[in-house]
Design a protein around this motif. Sequence first.
Motif, PDB file in Angstrom:
ATOM      1  N   TYR A 247       0.979  -1.301   0.136  1.00  0.00           N
ATOM      2  CA  TYR A 247      -0.214  -0.147   0.000  1.00  0.00           C
ATOM      3  C   TYR A 247       0.939   1.283  -0.003  1.00  0.00           C
ATOM      4  O   TYR A 247       1.616   1.315   0.664  1.00  0.00           O
ATOM      5  N   ASP A 248       0.699   2.201  -0.978  1.00  0.00           N
ATOM      6  CA  ASP A 248       1.559   3.237  -1.141  1.00  0.00           C
ATOM      7  C   ASP A 248       0.704   4.509  -0.381  1.00  0.00           C
ATOM      8  O   ASP A 248      -0.407   4.663  -0.602  1.00  0.00           O
ATOM      9  N   LEU A 249       1.337   5.051   1.020  1.00  0.00           N
ATOM     10  CA  LEU A 249       0.745   5.902   1.665  1.00  0.00           C
ATOM     11  C   LEU A 249       0.521   7.255   0.677  1.00  0.00           C
ATOM     12  O   LEU A 249      -0.702   7.799   1.284  1.00  0.00           O
ATOM     13  N   SER A 250       1.070   7.757   0.014  1.00  0.00           N
ATOM     14  CA  SER A 250       0.912   8.861  -0.924  1.00  0.00           C
ATOM     15  C   SER A 250      -0.299   8.816  -1.929  1.00  0.00           C
ATOM     16  O   SER A 250      -0.966   9.882  -1.781  1.00  0.00           O
ATOM     17  N   SER A 251      -0.532   7.708  -2.654  1.00  0.00           N
ATOM     18  CA  SER A 251      -1.439   7.510  -3.768  1.00  0.00           C
ATOM     19  C   SER A 251      -2.565   6.585  -3.313  1.00  0.00           C
ATOM     20  O   SER A 251      -3.902   6.868  -3.736  1.00  0.00           O
ATOM     21  N   GLY A 252      -2.448   5.891  -2.208  1.00  0.00           N
ATOM     22  CA  GLY A 252      -3.529   5.011  -1.651  1.00  0.00           C
ATOM     23  C   GLY A 252      -3.748   3.711  -2.488  1.00  0.00           C
ATOM     24  O   GLY A 252      -4.534   2.861  -2.368  1.00  0.00           O
ATOM     25  N   LYS A 253      -2.800   3.526  -3.572  1.00  0.00           N
ATOM     26  CA  LYS A 253      -2.761   2.367  -4.405  1.00  0.00           C
ATOM     27  C   LYS A 253      -2.045   1.286  -3.973  1.00  0.00           C
ATOM     28  O   LYS A 253      -0.938   1.659  -3.202  1.00  0.00           O
ATOM     29  N   VAL A 254      -2.665   0.016  -4.233  1.00  0.00           N
ATOM     30  CA  VAL A 254      -1.997  -1.120  -3.731  1.00  0.00           C
ATOM     31  C   VAL A 254      -1.403  -1.711  -4.945  1.00  0.00           C
ATOM     32  O   VAL A 254      -2.169  -2.086  -5.863  1.00  0.00           O
ATOM     33  N   SER A 255      -0.293  -2.168  -4.901  1.00  0.00           N
ATOM     34  CA  SER A 255       0.384  -3.314  -5.927  1.00  0.00           C
ATOM     35  C   SER A 255       0.521  -4.562  -5.419  1.00  0.00           C
ATOM     36  O   SER A 255       0.949  -4.707  -4.232  1.00  0.00           O
ATOM     37  N   LEU A 256       0.433  -5.443  -6.235  1.00  0.00           N
ATOM     38  CA  LEU A 256       0.675  -6.661  -5.853  1.00  0.00           C
ATOM     39  C   LEU A 256       2.306  -7.141  -6.016  1.00  0.00           C
ATOM     40  O   LEU A 256       3.013  -6.585  -6.860  1.00  0.00           O
ATOM     41  N   ILE A 257       2.671  -7.843  -4.969  1.00  0.00           N
ATOM     42  CA  ILE A 257       3.964  -8.321  -4.904  1.00  0.00           C
ATOM     43  C   ILE A 257       4.164  -9.847  -5.229  1.00  0.00           C
ATOM     44  O   ILE A 257       3.445 -10.683  -4.779  1.00  0.00           O
TER      45      ILE A 257
END
Length: 241
Positions: free
Chosen positions: A231-241
């Motif tokens: 979860y990116d705190l700045s954008s709110g987007k979640v990227s899969l790892i």
Amino acid sequence: MCIDHPFALSRRRALGLGIGAASTAFLGGFALPTGAWAQDPAPAPNAISPDEALKRLMDGNARYAANAQSNRDYSAGRAARAQAQYPFAGLVSCADSRVSPELAFDQGPGELFVVRVAGNFVNIDGLASLEYGVKFLGVPLIMVLGHTNCGAVDATIKVVKNNISLPGHLDDLVDNIKPAVEIALKEKPQDPLNAAIVENVRFNVKELGEANPIITEFVANGRLKIVGGLYDLSSGKVSLI
């Protein structure tokens, strides 16, 4: 801290054993109560595939990041939820106040089964909670969710690099994050914090995938998938790892 006890288990061994060794004795004397702690193994509302559950999560995150949330009336369904719960995903999330899984994935009450601890790692208590979610609530997906600028991982890096101790019980918490941090630091990454955060997610996804007896069984028969997310705190987007 040294635990000198004949029944003390290492973290890896504890995860491997799960609660299976004690389940017979425990359940023999204490039947699971009725109500929210005695649901059918595969209740209809969340009887979806792991891939469908993941899509639902990620679609919700896309709405959240675009500030186009669909969940606004949190009183809807409250009476029905008092009788049972049917979450479609389990999450291992950091306790960081800036990370709120229900908001980040645009889900209402009863949709997510969340285990939160600083550093988003899985210990024996978290494992038991997830086992309950999978076995008795029918959760088809578990996501280990890390986040950028994680203070718990950053503190662990400082402990590893400088060989220092932290006050109170913080050293116990750090001990659970150390294995992933040490793996990340061995590669001498340009951004140690980000590398350690990602590795911590991967490490706990792997630990969960090897957790006997319940998690491994459900993964093996295709009824459960375990994934990692950031979860990116700045954008709110979640990227899969």
